[in-house]
Design a protein around this motif. Structure first.
Motif, mmCIF file in Angstrom:
data_model
loop_
_atom_site.group_PDB
_atom_site.id
_atom_site.type_symbol
_atom_site.label_atom_id
_atom_site.label_comp_id
_atom_site.label_asym_id
_atom_site.label_seq_id
_atom_site.Cartn_x
_atom_site.Cartn_y
_atom_site.Cartn_z
ATOM 1 N N SER A 35 0.822 -1.207 0.000
ATOM 2 C CA SER A 35 0.000 0.000 0.000
ATOM 3 C C SER A 35 0.853 1.252 0.000
ATOM 4 O O SER A 35 1.979 1.250 0.475
ATOM 5 C CB SER A 35 -0.898 0.032 1.236
ATOM 6 N N VAL A 36 0.279 2.314 -0.543
ATOM 7 C CA VAL A 36 0.871 3.649 -0.508
ATOM 8 C C VAL A 36 -0.184 4.553 0.128
ATOM 9 O O VAL A 36 -0.959 5.212 -0.558
ATOM 10 C CB VAL A 36 1.253 4.138 -1.927
ATOM 11 N N PRO A 37 -0.248 4.557 1.475
ATOM 12 C CA PRO A 37 -1.281 5.334 2.152
ATOM 13 C C PRO A 37 -1.022 6.837 2.106
ATOM 14 O O PRO A 37 0.120 7.278 1.964
ATOM 15 C CB PRO A 37 -1.248 4.828 3.592
ATOM 16 N N VAL A 38 -2.101 7.587 2.227
ATOM 17 C CA VAL A 38 -2.019 9.055 2.264
ATOM 18 C C VAL A 38 -2.826 9.566 3.449
ATOM 19 O O VAL A 38 -3.719 8.887 3.943
ATOM 20 C CB VAL A 38 -2.543 9.699 0.958
ATOM 21 N N ALA A 50 -1.180 6.580 -9.693
ATOM 22 C CA ALA A 50 0.165 6.134 -10.044
ATOM 23 C C ALA A 50 0.392 6.582 -11.476
ATOM 24 O O ALA A 50 -0.407 6.279 -12.364
ATOM 25 C CB ALA A 50 0.285 4.624 -9.928
ATOM 26 N N VAL A 51 1.458 7.343 -11.693
ATOM 27 C CA VAL A 51 1.747 7.887 -13.016
ATOM 28 C C VAL A 51 2.625 6.891 -13.765
ATOM 29 O O VAL A 51 3.760 6.649 -13.378
ATOM 30 C CB VAL A 51 2.445 9.262 -12.898
ATOM 31 N N ASP A 52 2.086 6.283 -14.799
ATOM 32 C CA ASP A 52 2.809 5.353 -15.663
ATOM 33 C C ASP A 52 3.465 4.202 -14.894
ATOM 34 O O ASP A 52 4.682 3.994 -14.993
ATOM 35 C CB ASP A 52 3.849 6.121 -16.494
ATOM 36 N N PRO A 53 2.684 3.433 -14.117
ATOM 37 C CA PRO A 53 3.271 2.288 -13.416
ATOM 38 C C PRO A 53 3.651 1.190 -14.411
ATOM 39 O O PRO A 53 3.169 1.189 -15.548
ATOM 40 C CB PRO A 53 2.149 1.819 -12.495
ATOM 41 N N PRO A 54 4.498 0.251 -14.013
ATOM 42 C CA PRO A 54 4.841 -0.854 -14.915
ATOM 43 C C PRO A 54 3.580 -1.605 -15.335
ATOM 44 O O PRO A 54 2.638 -1.747 -14.548
ATOM 45 C CB PRO A 54 5.749 -1.747 -14.072
ATOM 46 N N PHE A 59 -2.892 -0.625 -9.908
ATOM 47 C CA PHE A 59 -3.025 0.255 -8.754
ATOM 48 C C PHE A 59 -4.469 0.683 -8.588
ATOM 49 O O PHE A 59 -5.075 1.259 -9.488
ATOM 50 C CB PHE A 59 -2.144 1.502 -8.898
ATOM 51 N N THR A 60 -5.020 0.366 -7.432
ATOM 52 C CA THR A 60 -6.309 0.885 -6.994
ATOM 53 C C THR A 60 -6.068 1.406 -5.587
ATOM 54 O O THR A 60 -5.766 0.620 -4.684
ATOM 55 C CB THR A 60 -7.388 -0.214 -6.992
ATOM 56 N N ALA A 61 -6.125 2.723 -5.436
ATOM 57 C CA ALA A 61 -5.729 3.374 -4.183
ATOM 58 C C ALA A 61 -6.336 2.660 -2.990
ATOM 59 O O ALA A 61 -7.511 2.336 -3.007
ATOM 60 C CB ALA A 61 -6.148 4.833 -4.204
ATOM 61 N N PRO A 62 -5.520 2.379 -1.988
ATOM 62 C CA PRO A 62 -4.115 2.748 -1.851
ATOM 63 C C PRO A 62 -3.144 1.631 -2.205
ATOM 64 O O PRO A 62 -1.973 1.702 -1.859
ATOM 65 C CB PRO A 62 -4.009 3.049 -0.341
#
Length: 101
Positions: A35-38, A50-54, A59-62
């Motif tokens: 996860s990438v929490p905010v 996510a800008v241009d992930p592999p 990616f579905t937040a988070p």
């Protein structure tokens, strides 16, 4: 004559938590989930992208996920740029490194 209240509100940009976003490392034959929490100090609704992930990541937040095991073609270092914005248009951007061994 009309009277009204005019409220001035301060607003701070949302942030990634933790900051900076920690680099991630996985091995071939693993599935990936992290996860990438905010957080937003003002309690505003946020949108994280996510800008241009592999291509092999979703990616579905988070959360980032890879539903199947990583393969040799996924190996290497991938820089992933992230952006989080609140409803008022204040944004924060950060990048982190995803390494597949």
């Amino acid at each position: 004559t009309t009277t009204f209240d005019f409220i001035v509100r301060t607003n701070t940009a949302p942030v990634f938590n933790p900051t900076p976003i920690p680099d991630q490392m996985f091995n071939i034959d693993q599935t990936v989930a992290f996860s990438v929490p905010v957080t937003d100090a003002d309690g505003d609704t946020t949108t994280t992208t996510a800008v241009d992930p592999p291509a092999f990541m979703s990616f579905t937040a988070p959360a980032f996920i890879n539903g199947s095991a990583l393969v040799v073609a996924n190996a290497g270092e991938h820089t992933i740029a992230m952006k989080v914005c609140d409803v008022w248009g204040l944004c924060t951007e950060q990048s982190f490194l995803l390494t597949i061994n």
